[in-house]
Design an enzyme around this catalytic site. Sequence first.
Site, PDB file in Angstrom:
ATOM      1  N   ARG A 124     -23.776 -17.904 -36.653  1.00 58.34           N
ATOM      2  CA  ARG A 124     -23.269 -19.055 -36.714  1.00 58.34           C
ATOM      3  C   ARG A 124     -22.968 -19.624 -35.405  1.00 58.34           C
ATOM      4  O   ARG A 124     -21.918 -20.509 -35.256  1.00 58.34           O
ATOM      5  CB  ARG A 124     -22.143 -19.098 -37.469  1.00 58.34           C
ATOM      6  CG  ARG A 124     -22.244 -18.849 -39.068  1.00 58.34           C
ATOM      7  CD  ARG A 124     -21.051 -19.296 -39.982  1.00 58.34           C
ATOM      8  NE  ARG A 124     -21.176 -18.623 -41.379  1.00 58.34           N
ATOM      9  CZ  ARG A 124     -21.149 -17.497 -41.500  1.00 58.34           C
ATOM     10  NH1 ARG A 124     -20.511 -16.504 -40.915  1.00 58.34           N
ATOM     11  NH2 ARG A 124     -21.350 -17.146 -43.001  1.00 58.34           N
ATOM     12  N   LYS A 146     -28.697 -30.778 -26.910  1.00 61.07           N
ATOM     13  CA  LYS A 146     -29.604 -30.822 -27.951  1.00 61.07           C
ATOM     14  C   LYS A 146     -30.612 -29.870 -27.761  1.00 61.07           C
ATOM     15  O   LYS A 146     -30.929 -29.284 -26.893  1.00 61.07           O
ATOM     16  CB  LYS A 146     -30.306 -32.080 -27.659  1.00 61.07           C
ATOM     17  CG  LYS A 146     -29.917 -33.460 -28.064  1.00 61.07           C
ATOM     18  CD  LYS A 146     -31.044 -34.333 -28.304  1.00 61.07           C
ATOM     19  CE  LYS A 146     -30.755 -35.664 -27.940  1.00 61.07           C
ATOM     20  NZ  LYS A 146     -31.825 -36.640 -27.986  1.00 61.07           N
ATOM     21  N   GLU A 188     -39.369 -38.801 -15.044  1.00 58.13           N
ATOM     22  CA  GLU A 188     -37.803 -38.790 -15.462  1.00 58.13           C
ATOM     23  C   GLU A 188     -36.844 -39.073 -14.415  1.00 58.13           C
ATOM     24  O   GLU A 188     -35.923 -39.567 -14.710  1.00 58.13           O
ATOM     25  CB  GLU A 188     -37.594 -37.421 -16.444  1.00 58.13           C
ATOM     26  CG  GLU A 188     -38.524 -37.227 -17.379  1.00 58.13           C
ATOM     27  CD  GLU A 188     -38.219 -38.053 -18.746  1.00 58.13           C
ATOM     28  OE1 GLU A 188     -37.577 -39.019 -18.952  1.00 58.13           O
ATOM     29  OE2 GLU A 188     -39.121 -37.824 -19.743  1.00 58.13           O
ATOM     30  N   LYS A 230     -27.944 -38.326 -16.088  1.00 56.36           N
ATOM     31  CA  LYS A 230     -28.253 -37.911 -17.448  1.00 56.36           C
ATOM     32  C   LYS A 230     -26.796 -37.533 -18.109  1.00 56.36           C
ATOM     33  O   LYS A 230     -26.379 -37.953 -19.139  1.00 56.36           O
ATOM     34  CB  LYS A 230     -29.016 -36.903 -17.608  1.00 56.36           C
ATOM     35  CG  LYS A 230     -28.992 -36.418 -18.878  1.00 56.36           C
ATOM     36  CD  LYS A 230     -30.496 -36.141 -19.683  1.00 56.36           C
ATOM     37  CE  LYS A 230     -30.245 -35.936 -21.237  1.00 56.36           C
ATOM     38  NZ  LYS A 230     -31.266 -35.087 -22.028  1.00 56.36           N
ATOM     39  N   GLU A 240     -24.797 -39.508 -29.679  1.00 55.06           N
ATOM     40  CA  GLU A 240     -25.801 -40.622 -30.020  1.00 55.06           C
ATOM     41  C   GLU A 240     -25.543 -41.791 -30.622  1.00 55.06           C
ATOM     42  O   GLU A 240     -24.459 -41.924 -31.413  1.00 55.06           O
ATOM     43  CB  GLU A 240     -27.235 -40.187 -30.392  1.00 55.06           C
ATOM     44  CG  GLU A 240     -27.889 -39.156 -29.378  1.00 55.06           C
ATOM     45  CD  GLU A 240     -29.316 -38.844 -29.815  1.00 55.06           C
ATOM     46  OE1 GLU A 240     -29.690 -38.502 -31.148  1.00 55.06           O
ATOM     47  OE2 GLU A 240     -30.142 -39.148 -28.817  1.00 55.06           O
ATOM     48  N   ARG A 244     -26.601 -43.621 -24.931  1.00 54.03           N
ATOM     49  CA  ARG A 244     -27.553 -42.407 -24.443  1.00 54.03           C
ATOM     50  C   ARG A 244     -28.812 -43.321 -24.727  1.00 54.03           C
ATOM     51  O   ARG A 244     -30.110 -42.728 -24.208  1.00 54.03           O
ATOM     52  CB  ARG A 244     -27.349 -41.343 -25.664  1.00 54.03           C
ATOM     53  CG  ARG A 244     -27.934 -40.202 -25.165  1.00 54.03           C
ATOM     54  CD  ARG A 244     -27.537 -39.033 -26.040  1.00 54.03           C
ATOM     55  NE  ARG A 244     -28.394 -37.929 -25.638  1.00 54.03           N
ATOM     56  CZ  ARG A 244     -27.690 -36.425 -25.815  1.00 54.03           C
ATOM     57  NH1 ARG A 244     -26.747 -36.193 -26.464  1.00 54.03           N
ATOM     58  NH2 ARG A 244     -28.507 -35.416 -25.604  1.00 54.03           N
ATOM     59  N   ASN A 248     -33.803 -43.929 -23.253  1.00 51.59           N
ATOM     60  CA  ASN A 248     -35.132 -44.041 -23.870  1.00 51.59           C
ATOM     61  C   ASN A 248     -36.112 -45.118 -23.223  1.00 51.59           C
ATOM     62  O   ASN A 248     -37.149 -45.344 -23.391  1.00 51.59           O
ATOM     63  CB  ASN A 248     -34.848 -44.608 -25.197  1.00 51.59           C
ATOM     64  CG  ASN A 248     -34.598 -43.391 -26.191  1.00 51.59           C
ATOM     65  OD1 ASN A 248     -35.152 -42.400 -26.044  1.00 51.59           O
ATOM     66  ND2 ASN A 248     -33.800 -43.598 -26.952  1.00 51.59           N
ATOM     67  N   HIS A 251     -39.642 -44.949 -22.971  1.00 54.46           N
ATOM     68  CA  HIS A 251     -40.108 -44.068 -23.962  1.00 54.46           C
ATOM     69  C   HIS A 251     -40.630 -44.490 -25.485  1.00 54.46           C
ATOM     70  O   HIS A 251     -41.361 -43.895 -26.119  1.00 54.46           O
ATOM     71  CB  HIS A 251     -38.865 -43.005 -24.241  1.00 54.46           C
ATOM     72  CG  HIS A 251     -38.824 -41.980 -23.438  1.00 54.46           C
ATOM     73  ND1 HIS A 251     -38.591 -42.357 -22.114  1.00 54.46           N
ATOM     74  CD2 HIS A 251     -38.755 -40.691 -23.579  1.00 54.46           C
ATOM     75  CE1 HIS A 251     -38.224 -41.203 -21.357  1.00 54.46           C
ATOM     76  NE2 HIS A 251     -38.478 -40.117 -22.124  1.00 54.46           N
ATOM     77  N   HIS A 255     -43.840 -42.980 -25.950  1.00 54.58           N
ATOM     78  CA  HIS A 255     -44.083 -42.206 -27.136  1.00 54.58           C
ATOM     79  C   HIS A 255     -45.602 -42.630 -27.662  1.00 54.58           C
ATOM     80  O   HIS A 255     -46.284 -41.794 -28.051  1.00 54.58           O
ATOM     81  CB  HIS A 255     -42.978 -42.169 -28.165  1.00 54.58           C
ATOM     82  CG  HIS A 255     -41.992 -41.121 -27.521  1.00 54.58           C
ATOM     83  ND1 HIS A 255     -40.530 -41.683 -27.842  1.00 54.58           N
ATOM     84  CD2 HIS A 255     -41.947 -39.888 -27.068  1.00 54.58           C
ATOM     85  CE1 HIS A 255     -39.829 -40.500 -27.401  1.00 54.58           C
ATOM     86  NE2 HIS A 255     -40.464 -39.546 -26.720  1.00 54.58           N
ATOM     87  N   HIS A 267     -45.967 -35.570 -21.348  1.00 52.02           N
ATOM     88  CA  HIS A 267     -44.943 -36.436 -21.690  1.00 52.02           C
ATOM     89  C   HIS A 267     -44.461 -37.306 -20.815  1.00 52.02           C
ATOM     90  O   HIS A 267     -44.271 -38.845 -20.669  1.00 52.02           O
ATOM     91  CB  HIS A 267     -43.775 -35.767 -22.271  1.00 52.02           C
ATOM     92  CG  HIS A 267     -42.534 -36.720 -22.768  1.00 52.02           C
ATOM     93  ND1 HIS A 267     -42.432 -37.363 -23.437  1.00 52.02           N
ATOM     94  CD2 HIS A 267     -41.481 -36.524 -21.751  1.00 52.02           C
ATOM     95  CE1 HIS A 267     -41.245 -38.029 -23.406  1.00 52.02           C
ATOM     96  NE2 HIS A 267     -40.592 -37.758 -22.398  1.00 52.02           N
TER      97      HIS A 267
END
Length: 370
Positions: A124, A146, A188, A230, A240, A244, A248, A251, A255, A267
């Site tokens: 856990r 994340k 980035e 960041k 989010e 945040r 993107n 992106h 993407h 990427h």
Amino acid sequence: VTRIRIDISTPLNSGYDVTVEPGALRTLGDSIHSLVPAHRYALITDSNVAQHWGGAVLSALAAAGLTTELITFSAGEAQKSRETWSALTDRLLALGFGRDSAVLALGGGVVGDLAGFVAATFMRGIPYVQLPTTLLAMIDASIGGKTGVDAPTGKNLVGAFHQPRAVIADPETLSTLPEVELRGGLAEAVKHGAIADSGYLAWIEAAIVSILSLDAATLTGLILPSIRIKANFVAEDTNEGGARAALNFGHTIGHAVERASSYGLHHGHAVAIGMVAEARLGEALGITSAGTADRLANLLRTLGLPTAIPAAYPIDQLIGFMASDKKARAGDTRFALIAQPGEMARGPAGSWTIPVPAEAVRSTLSRIRD
Ligand SMILES: NC(=O)c1ccc[n+]([C@@H]2O[C@H](COP(=O)([O-])OP(=O)(O)OC[C@H]3O[C@@H](n4cnc5c(N)ncnc54)[C@H](O)[C@@H]3O)[C@@H](O)[C@H]2O)c1
Ligand SMILES: [Zn+2]
């Protein structure tokens, strides 16, 4: 300065230190035990990173008297799966790891996301430390908590928020990183400048030669402000929904380009194309200041990154991919656009994304293909 504090407050975590220091992995043993006291450590890494840096980290930990097991899986995004998660947690159980243990995630974003998810779920949740070894992981993936794995239907679909106890980045590890990976990470960093700090963007423009020669002090100067940017966006918006979204930038189109390449394009390289395209889109809409797209394109090109959409990718397909992107809502596609270098444009009611009709996207994309 080689250390900054990240204040990402969650019920379980009041913030943690990020250290960026050449040679930090060789002296890791001294700091790890005080940062995350544990009975035993699981050093999780992939096959490439194990080969280059596994031995050095293991001996640093052994020299400090820490009991550590090295646990390795095959490198590659394909391994960021529930199957590997299963194998890693089984391995921890077989080795008798318990709640009094901690995970050290040594590697790129794949290791960080996967080992972080192991730490989030094992018993856990046990503490972990991020030891990022790609530029992308240092300035992006290791920051924000994340964690997770991919599913057959899409990337990052199963996961958890789990903040690390610390992040320790050693820029010396970038010396063994393949060039395509380094350049992808640089995209980035440019993004962070573009969305939040024009001074940082100008610093990158002036430092290109020493960045590409991997000068250690320059890399530290590149990485720390990028992490700060960041972290600021994440701290404003831990789970989010708001600020945040700025991350993107580049992106939404990026993407789509990445998907059109069947993920053959790295990427960060797709994001470089996406940033230029989204800056051109913003300029066409009168949202982004004139000249921004050219400035970004020049910088990215000098860093060895692509800036035009390959002619082989059908525009209808790209638009279709954007519409099925999770950030798209009701017809229009929402974009995180910049007002000018270093500053985000804000949408209706202060929103961090701006709805753009498909027709406007289509006309920009058709103008800027290779
Ligand atoms: N959690 C987040 O917030 C977040 C953010 C961005 C990206 N990500 C995830 O990060 C992943 C991409 O990360 P990445 O670009 O670091 O990829 P990666 O972890 O696959 O690393 C790229 C390649 O470089 C190798 N490598 C890593 N460090 C090395 C070194 N120092 N020397 C030699 N080889 C080295 C790896 O083995 C791999 O082959 C994706 O899965 C993405 O979803 C997560
Ligand atoms: Zn990205």
